[in-house]
Design a protein around this motif. Structure first.
Motif, mmCIF file in Angstrom:
data_model
loop_
_atom_site.group_PDB
_atom_site.id
_atom_site.type_symbol
_atom_site.label_atom_id
_atom_site.label_comp_id
_atom_site.label_asym_id
_atom_site.label_seq_id
_atom_site.Cartn_x
_atom_site.Cartn_y
_atom_site.Cartn_z
ATOM 1 N N MET A 1 7.830 50.729 36.162
ATOM 2 C CA MET A 1 8.575 51.503 36.125
ATOM 3 C C MET A 1 10.105 51.347 36.919
ATOM 4 O O MET A 1 10.671 51.332 36.632
ATOM 5 C CB MET A 1 8.044 52.224 35.758
ATOM 6 C CG MET A 1 7.886 53.101 34.545
ATOM 7 S SD MET A 1 7.904 52.488 33.135
ATOM 8 C CE MET A 1 7.353 54.246 32.449
ATOM 9 N N ARG A 4 12.338 48.799 36.835
ATOM 10 C CA ARG A 4 13.747 48.706 35.586
ATOM 11 C C ARG A 4 14.630 49.555 36.128
ATOM 12 O O ARG A 4 15.520 49.234 36.326
ATOM 13 C CB ARG A 4 12.658 48.640 34.821
ATOM 14 C CG ARG A 4 13.187 49.081 33.373
ATOM 15 C CD ARG A 4 13.539 49.032 32.438
ATOM 16 N NE ARG A 4 12.378 48.122 31.725
ATOM 17 C CZ ARG A 4 11.583 48.041 31.235
ATOM 18 N NH1 ARG A 4 11.354 49.297 30.657
ATOM 19 N NH2 ARG A 4 10.711 46.732 30.851
ATOM 20 N N ARG A 5 13.999 50.686 36.992
ATOM 21 C CA ARG A 5 15.375 51.368 37.188
ATOM 22 C C ARG A 5 15.785 50.959 38.764
ATOM 23 O O ARG A 5 16.925 51.025 38.301
ATOM 24 C CB ARG A 5 14.454 52.824 38.151
ATOM 25 C CG ARG A 5 15.466 54.114 38.442
ATOM 26 C CD ARG A 5 15.120 55.399 38.243
ATOM 27 N NE ARG A 5 13.231 55.140 39.370
ATOM 28 C CZ ARG A 5 12.385 56.525 39.845
ATOM 29 N NH1 ARG A 5 13.058 57.463 38.995
ATOM 30 N NH2 ARG A 5 11.936 56.628 40.105
ATOM 31 N N LEU A 7 15.876 47.749 38.732
ATOM 32 C CA LEU A 7 17.329 46.597 38.070
ATOM 33 C C LEU A 7 18.679 47.594 37.622
ATOM 34 O O LEU A 7 20.072 47.003 37.747
ATOM 35 C CB LEU A 7 16.875 45.655 37.062
ATOM 36 C CG LEU A 7 17.249 45.047 36.468
ATOM 37 C CD1 LEU A 7 17.470 43.682 36.628
ATOM 38 C CD2 LEU A 7 16.841 44.933 35.146
ATOM 39 N N LEU A 8 18.297 48.863 36.783
ATOM 40 C CA LEU A 8 19.185 49.532 36.480
ATOM 41 C C LEU A 8 20.651 49.697 37.373
ATOM 42 O O LEU A 8 22.152 49.236 37.435
ATOM 43 C CB LEU A 8 19.265 50.603 35.726
ATOM 44 C CG LEU A 8 18.623 50.315 33.841
ATOM 45 C CD1 LEU A 8 18.350 51.548 32.856
ATOM 46 C CD2 LEU A 8 19.975 49.836 33.391
#
Lengths: 409, 288
Positions: A1, A4-5, A7-8
């Motif tokens: 999780m 992914r953050r 990555l953003l």
């Protein structure tokens, strides 16, 4: 999780950075032309190509691409973020889908100087799409002392080669190494050419719909079955190790290994093209060359073409430096390959002669990936599994026919 | 109101990421499979089910589906039984349990590519000084070209041992977790009722209690078998022997100038449907 953050947020940051840094082109000419190379293994090439680019009148930004260059290039051309100028081999699909532009006007001044078989690899429908940069080729290396000891002459026909491989197999030494798959990857083409056939004919027909193709491939099976091939070596055919370590008396490998082989064996080796099978065939060497191409989606196609003309047509001293100062290539231009001292003696001189007389494009533009897979599957089954060549080739012929129909109508 | 905002604040970015990086590509792939999409991901020539028809009559693709259904048939029970047996052993010992658990789990942390190269280049290379061939030489046997020979197809030995070495640890861990969730009182009650430890408790307590874990493990194993790629790609390359469906699709759509996204995605959809079908059937059988 979290990743992914990350990555953003990383994505947002790069977007910001890119926004800041997009207008750093030197001088008033706007953005620099972007040029891509794959990562050449030889030291010094990267510095050299950057030096060439720097001496051009307009700014050129060179990007060096380690890793899977072909996939990266294909993706970037698809998404429209690709370079203006890049090196690649030519595929007819790139022409049909309008990814690259014809370079006939770029090469016209020196077209006759380029070796015809090399240029053919960069020509579709009579138009040139890539300016050849450097030629690589494959040939047969043999150990003179081992052949002498076994009383074997350098083979001039496929039958002599099969015979020689058998005689040279003694104790811990095998007769021939042509890759860990028994030659499936690299000898399919030479087998066809040895019988006077080809992948695809000049008038876009299947080039091997002929009983001779079966007998040519049956010879590869004979080599494999006879136990005279080295299989499952640690390094594959592209590395000279099996040959230089004395595991084999002959090896099918590339021009690029000549310096390493010379260092290990001195004068104790010679080179040959793949021999002919019968009177209809001719000896052959597969050749390939990366060509410099221009991205059709580039906003500055004409500037890019000018740059390609400048570097790969006009600057012969750079072309010579690129081919001969780092790795071991043959310049695609006759005027350069003829005067190069490095190519005047020994195996290199033979290689130049083979390229002149026996060259066949190792991967012609209209030999598509689907055809290649189908053909190699058949060769693998014939050579490694003893499948019936006639039946296997029938499947390939129909597949290649379908593909050709799709391409040429 | 405050709740809703907090909900979207926490869930929103992930939902967005999932939509953009997972669902959109899946949807796009399905869309591409109905188009003639060569060298483009924004195709304009609609071809209906032609790509599917081509793939369903494509010899090599069907052969690879067949081969890997057979592969699943062998490798799934094998991995299942071995990891369960190992889990029972590791769970049964009284000391150094954590040590053995780590030892068996460690290979799972190893890169598939690295492991493939070790298997291909050191253990099962074809020259006389490879590890396996050295062992053979002790018994006076000739060297075998492990990854090349097709009769007998020794490459399966290479790939199955490689896969077991890489994956056993992970399923071992799942089984150990399952085993530790079985209440001790069940075994004690069984002991009082006269059941002998060993086969009887395994058959009537341990295995039934592991049911949910087993179903999950089987599911993962089945999907994993059809999705095999890395070790096959690195050991065998793109030959007709032991080629997984994904390697074939990779060469159709991406690798070395293929760029035929229509047929590639159609094949991928067919493969997904096959996996879904097989797992549903498997679920039916084992959850009855």
């Amino acid at each position: 999780m979290i990743s992914r953050r990350r990555l953003l947020s990383a994505g947002a940051a790069t977007a910001l950075l890119a926004a800041c840094g997009s207008n750093t082109g030197r001088g008033g000419g706007g953005q620099a032309l972007r040029q891509w190379y794959h990562a050449y293994g030889e030291p010094g090439v990267q510095q050299a190509v950057e030096r060439y680019a720097k001496s051009y009148i307009a700014p050129v930004e060179v990007q060096w691409n380690p890793g899977d260059y072909d996939s990266k290039l294909a993706t970037s051309l698809l998404s429209g973020t690709g370079p203006d100028v890049f090196e690649s081999t030519l595929q007819v699909s790139a022409v049909r889908s309008g990814q690259i532009v014809p370079l006939d006007d770029v090469i016209s001044a020196a077209k006759d100087d380029f070796t015809a078989s090399i240029l053919a690899g960069h020509t579709v429908d009579g138009h040139v799409y890539g300016v050849p940069q450097a030629v690589d080729m494959q040939m047969l290396f043999y150990r003179k002392s081992m052949l002498e000891k076994a009383g074997v002459q350098p083979p001039s026909t496929v039958d002599e080669l099969v015979d020689a491989a058998r005689k040279l197999t003694t104790g811990g030494v095998k007769g021939l190494f042509a890759g860990n798959d028994g030659g499936v990857e690299v000898l399919g083409g030479p087998a066809l050419w040895s019988a006077g056939l080809d992948y695809v004919t000049p008038d876009h027909k299947v080039g091997f719909d002929d009983p001779a193709a079966s007998s040519a491939l049956a010879k590869l099976r004979q080599l494999y079955e006879g136990g005279s091939l080295l299989l499952g070596s640690v390094k594959d055919w592209a590395e000279p190790d099996a040959f230089t370590q004395g595991l084999v008396a002959m090896q099918w490998t590339g021009l690029w290994t000549v310096p390493a082989v010379q260092k290990a064996l001195g004068d104790d080796f010679g080179v040959l093209p793949w021999p002919k099978l019968n009177a209809a065939g001719r000896p052959s060497v597969p050749v390939g060359a990366y060509g410099s191409m221009v991205n059709a989606k580039s906003p500055r196609v004409n500037d890019a073409k000018d740059f390609v003309r400048w570097l790969w047509v006009e600057q012969t001293d750079y072309q010579e430096d690129f081919n001969l100062s780092y790795g071991f290539h043959i310049p695609p231009r006759k005027s350069l390959s003829e005067k190069a001292d490095k190519l005047k003696s020994g195996a290199a001189a033979d290689a130049v002669k083979f390229v002149r007389d026996n060259a066949k494009p190792s991967n012609p533009p209209d030999w598509t990936s689907a055809m290649r897979t189908s053909f190699k599957d058949a060769v693998a089954r014939i050579v490694r599994d003893g499948a019936n060549p006639d039946q296997e080739l029938k499947t390939v012929v129909s597949k290649v026919n379908d593909e050709l129909k799709r391409i040429y109508g | 109101m405050r709740h809703a905002r907090a909900f979207w604040l926490f869930v929103g970015p992930f939902a967005l990421g999932l939509a953009v990086f997972v669902y959109l590509p899946i949807g796009w792939s399905v869309l591409l499979s109905f188009f003639d999409a060569r060298n483009t991901v924004t195709p304009s020539t609609f071809v209906g089910f032609d790509n599917y028809a081509d793939m369903l009559t494509d010899g090599p693709f069907l052969r690879s589906l067949g081969t890997f259904s057979l592969f699943a048939l062998f490798v799934v029970p094998l991995t299942f039984v071995l990891s369960l047996a190992l889990a029972l052993l590791v769970n049964g010992i009284r000391f150094m349990r954590a040590f053995f658990r780590s030892v068996f789990f460690l290979p799972f942390a190893c890169s598939y590519v690295v492991a493939s190269l070790v298997w291909k280049l050191s253990i099962f290379n074809g020259v006389r000084f490879g590890l396996a061939n050295t062992v053979l030489a002790w018994f006076g046997a000739d060297p075998v070209a492990w990854t090349v020979s097709t009769s007998p197809p020794w490459y399966w030995l290479v790939l199955v041992t490689l896969r077991l070495w890489l994956q056993l640890g992970f399923y071992l861990l799942l089984f150990i977790a399952g085993l530790q969730r079985i209440p001790q009182v069940l075994y004690e009650a069984a002991w009082v009722d006269g059941a002998r430890p060993g086969w009887q408790t395994l058959r009537f307590i341990t295995l039934p209690q592991l049911r949910t874990t087993s179903v999950a493990v089987l599911l993962l194993l089945l999907i994993g078998a059809y999705q095999a790629f890395d070790e096959f790609y690195n050991v065998l390359g793109n030959g007709p022997f032991g080629r997984p469906p994904l390697v074939y699709l990779y060469y159709t759509a991406l690798g070395s100038g293929g760029q035929d996204f229509g047929h590639g995605t159609a094949g991928a959809v067919i493969l997904s449907l096959l996996i879904a079908g097989v797992t549903l059937a498997q679920g039916r059988v084992f959850t009855r």
